[in-house]
Write a protein that holds these residues in place. Structure first.
Motif, mmCIF file in Angstrom:
data_model
loop_
_atom_site.group_PDB
_atom_site.id
_atom_site.type_symbol
_atom_site.label_atom_id
_atom_site.label_comp_id
_atom_site.label_asym_id
_atom_site.label_seq_id
_atom_site.Cartn_x
_atom_site.Cartn_y
_atom_site.Cartn_z
ATOM 1 N N THR A 79 30.537 84.500 41.544
ATOM 2 C CA THR A 79 31.183 84.482 42.781
ATOM 3 C C THR A 79 30.983 83.018 42.606
ATOM 4 O O THR A 79 32.581 82.677 43.332
ATOM 5 N N VAL A 80 30.340 82.078 43.586
ATOM 6 C CA VAL A 80 31.051 80.437 43.209
ATOM 7 C C VAL A 80 31.802 79.971 42.156
ATOM 8 O O VAL A 80 32.486 78.729 42.771
ATOM 9 N N ALA A 81 31.009 79.958 40.867
ATOM 10 C CA ALA A 81 31.106 79.668 39.940
ATOM 11 C C ALA A 81 32.930 80.099 39.305
ATOM 12 O O ALA A 81 33.654 78.869 39.456
ATOM 13 N N ARG A 82 33.250 80.754 39.830
ATOM 14 C CA ARG A 82 34.763 81.605 39.121
ATOM 15 C C ARG A 82 35.834 80.579 40.386
ATOM 16 O O ARG A 82 36.906 80.700 40.065
ATOM 17 N N GLN A 83 35.368 80.908 41.775
ATOM 18 C CA GLN A 83 36.045 79.785 42.639
ATOM 19 C C GLN A 83 35.822 78.308 42.483
ATOM 20 O O GLN A 83 36.792 78.045 42.685
ATOM 21 N N ILE A 84 34.311 77.573 42.127
ATOM 22 C CA ILE A 84 34.781 76.512 41.748
ATOM 23 C C ILE A 84 35.553 76.378 40.333
ATOM 24 O O ILE A 84 36.602 75.105 40.533
ATOM 25 N N ILE A 85 35.756 76.700 39.566
ATOM 26 C CA ILE A 85 36.654 76.126 38.403
ATOM 27 C C ILE A 85 37.997 76.602 38.777
ATOM 28 O O ILE A 85 39.321 76.128 38.564
ATOM 29 N N SER A 86 38.367 77.759 39.358
ATOM 30 C CA SER A 86 39.740 78.299 39.795
ATOM 31 C C SER A 86 40.346 76.946 40.915
ATOM 32 O O SER A 86 40.978 76.411 40.735
ATOM 33 N N GLU A 87 39.183 76.242 41.997
ATOM 34 C CA GLU A 87 39.927 75.288 42.512
ATOM 35 C C GLU A 87 39.940 73.839 42.047
ATOM 36 O O GLU A 87 40.621 72.382 41.930
ATOM 37 N N ARG A 88 38.183 73.467 40.827
ATOM 38 C CA ARG A 88 38.523 72.087 40.427
ATOM 39 C C ARG A 88 38.245 72.297 39.439
ATOM 40 O O ARG A 88 37.285 72.506 38.636
ATOM 41 N N ALA A 89 39.490 72.282 37.753
ATOM 42 C CA ALA A 89 39.071 72.600 36.563
ATOM 43 C C ALA A 89 38.352 71.521 36.334
ATOM 44 O O ALA A 89 37.562 72.091 34.928
ATOM 45 N N ASP A 90 38.248 70.655 36.430
ATOM 46 C CA ASP A 90 37.563 69.711 35.853
ATOM 47 C C ASP A 90 36.031 69.838 35.457
ATOM 48 O O ASP A 90 34.394 69.223 35.344
ATOM 49 N N LEU A 91 35.546 70.542 36.699
ATOM 50 C CA LEU A 91 34.129 71.259 37.310
ATOM 51 C C LEU A 91 33.869 72.190 36.421
ATOM 52 O O LEU A 91 34.475 73.246 36.536
ATOM 53 N N TRP A 92 31.847 72.164 36.721
ATOM 54 C CA TRP A 92 31.849 73.770 35.698
ATOM 55 C C TRP A 92 30.525 73.785 36.583
ATOM 56 O O TRP A 92 29.505 72.680 36.933
ATOM 57 N N LEU A 93 29.962 75.647 37.234
ATOM 58 C CA LEU A 93 28.936 75.748 37.836
ATOM 59 C C LEU A 93 27.261 76.049 36.606
ATOM 60 O O LEU A 93 28.093 76.757 35.330
ATOM 61 N N ASP A 127 18.681 64.460 34.437
ATOM 62 C CA ASP A 127 18.656 63.741 35.276
ATOM 63 C C ASP A 127 20.337 64.476 36.712
ATOM 64 O O ASP A 127 20.642 64.308 35.737
ATOM 65 N N PRO A 128 19.634 64.143 36.816
ATOM 66 C CA PRO A 128 20.094 65.403 38.302
ATOM 67 C C PRO A 128 21.882 63.647 39.029
ATOM 68 O O PRO A 128 22.764 64.453 39.902
ATOM 69 N N GLU A 129 21.825 62.570 38.651
ATOM 70 C CA GLU A 129 22.686 61.821 39.294
ATOM 71 C C GLU A 129 23.488 62.776 39.012
ATOM 72 O O GLU A 129 24.352 62.431 40.156
ATOM 73 N N GLY A 130 24.795 62.931 38.322
ATOM 74 C CA GLY A 130 26.132 63.420 38.255
ATOM 75 C C GLY A 130 26.129 64.326 38.376
ATOM 76 O O GLY A 130 27.372 65.348 39.141
ATOM 77 N N VAL A 131 25.206 65.560 39.163
ATOM 78 C CA VAL A 131 25.398 66.821 39.826
ATOM 79 C C VAL A 131 26.192 66.492 41.108
ATOM 80 O O VAL A 131 25.367 65.412 41.873
ATOM 81 N N LEU A 132 26.864 67.430 41.734
ATOM 82 C CA LEU A 132 28.024 67.015 42.746
ATOM 83 C C LEU A 132 26.920 68.265 43.616
ATOM 84 O O LEU A 132 27.288 67.905 44.873
ATOM 85 N N MET A 133 26.920 69.069 43.691
ATOM 86 C CA MET A 133 25.964 70.274 44.570
ATOM 87 C C MET A 133 25.421 71.182 43.308
ATOM 88 O O MET A 133 25.413 71.399 42.328
ATOM 89 N N VAL A 134 24.640 71.594 43.938
ATOM 90 C CA VAL A 134 23.760 71.953 43.654
ATOM 91 C C VAL A 134 23.437 73.745 44.381
ATOM 92 O O VAL A 134 23.740 73.581 45.612
ATOM 93 N N VAL A 135 23.288 75.148 43.294
ATOM 94 C CA VAL A 135 23.481 76.570 43.981
ATOM 95 C C VAL A 135 21.925 76.801 44.133
ATOM 96 O O VAL A 135 21.559 76.945 43.347
ATOM 97 N N GLU A 136 21.529 77.763 45.451
ATOM 98 C CA GLU A 136 20.538 78.312 45.262
ATOM 99 C C GLU A 136 20.409 79.810 45.743
ATOM 100 O O GLU A 136 21.318 79.776 47.067
ATOM 101 N N VAL A 137 20.674 80.815 45.371
ATOM 102 C CA VAL A 137 20.537 82.101 45.455
ATOM 103 C C VAL A 137 19.112 82.858 45.321
ATOM 104 O O VAL A 137 18.599 82.715 45.139
#
Length: 185
Positions: A49-63, A99-109
């Motif tokens: 659910t989160v991945a689909r919305q991120i890709i829809s809003e920000r095509a340059d990012l991936w979950l 290396d997490p340096e370039g990670v913009l967001m971490v998601v936990e469920v």
């Protein structure tokens, strides 16, 4: 056998994590070895659910799901995050514990027991803030809510916003859109 955290080297931990059966996840958070059940289907759907919305809003990012990150909190750590949002190709050539340096967001469920959920709510939140992860999104299936934490300063997140499943949650920059949580309800 119980082993004190300071008796386990990173190499020993990584060997243990590699040898763990697929039904378990093994992490090293704030000096503690954590073992939790592998995600179930509802857990995976929440991530999607989160991945689909991120890709829809920000095509340059991936979950990137189930990604191992070297989380250098006050002790060396290793977190198998449910989702790591980063630019396309960020993990190319990186080892299992990246290396997490370039990670913009971490998601936990949350999954498993209420005690397992407390790890996501407190220990992982604090470890991610200490590691200066810009944004931490927690989908709490036990409480039926989604919380976003952002702007880590001095090992703590300065801001937090929470909504019940079904509501829209504004995500901070660099996302800048409202996460629709209706599919989580």
């Amino acid at each position: 056998m119980t082993v004190a955290p300071d008796e386990v080297t990173l190499e020993e931990f990584e060997a243990l994590a590699e040898a763990a059966p697929e039904s378990l996840q093994v992490e090293l958070i704030n000096g503690r070895i954590l073992v939790t059940p592998a995600p179930d289907g509802d857990h995976s759907e929440a991530s999607r659910t989160v991945a689909r919305q991120i890709i829809s809003e920000r095509a340059d990012l991936w979950l990137y799901e189930e990604r191992g990150l070297a989380v250098p909190a006050y002790r060396a750590g290793r977190a198998r995050v449910d989702g790591a949002v980063a630019p396309h190709g960020y993990f190319r050539g990186q080892p299992s514990w990246s290396d997490p340096e370039g990670v913009l967001m971490v998601v936990e469920v949350t999954s498993g027991t209420e005690g397992d959920a407390e790890v996501d709510r407190i220990e992982k939140r604090d470890a991610y803030a200490q590691a200066a992860m810009p944004v931490y999104l927690l989908i709490d299936r036990h409480r039926g809510e989604v919380t976003v934490f952002w702007e880590p300063v001095g090992g703590r997140y300065v801001h937090e916003s929470r909504v019940a499943f079904g509501a829209k949650l504004p995500l901070p920059d660099p996302f800048g859109f409202d996460l629709d949580t209706s599919e989580l309800a």
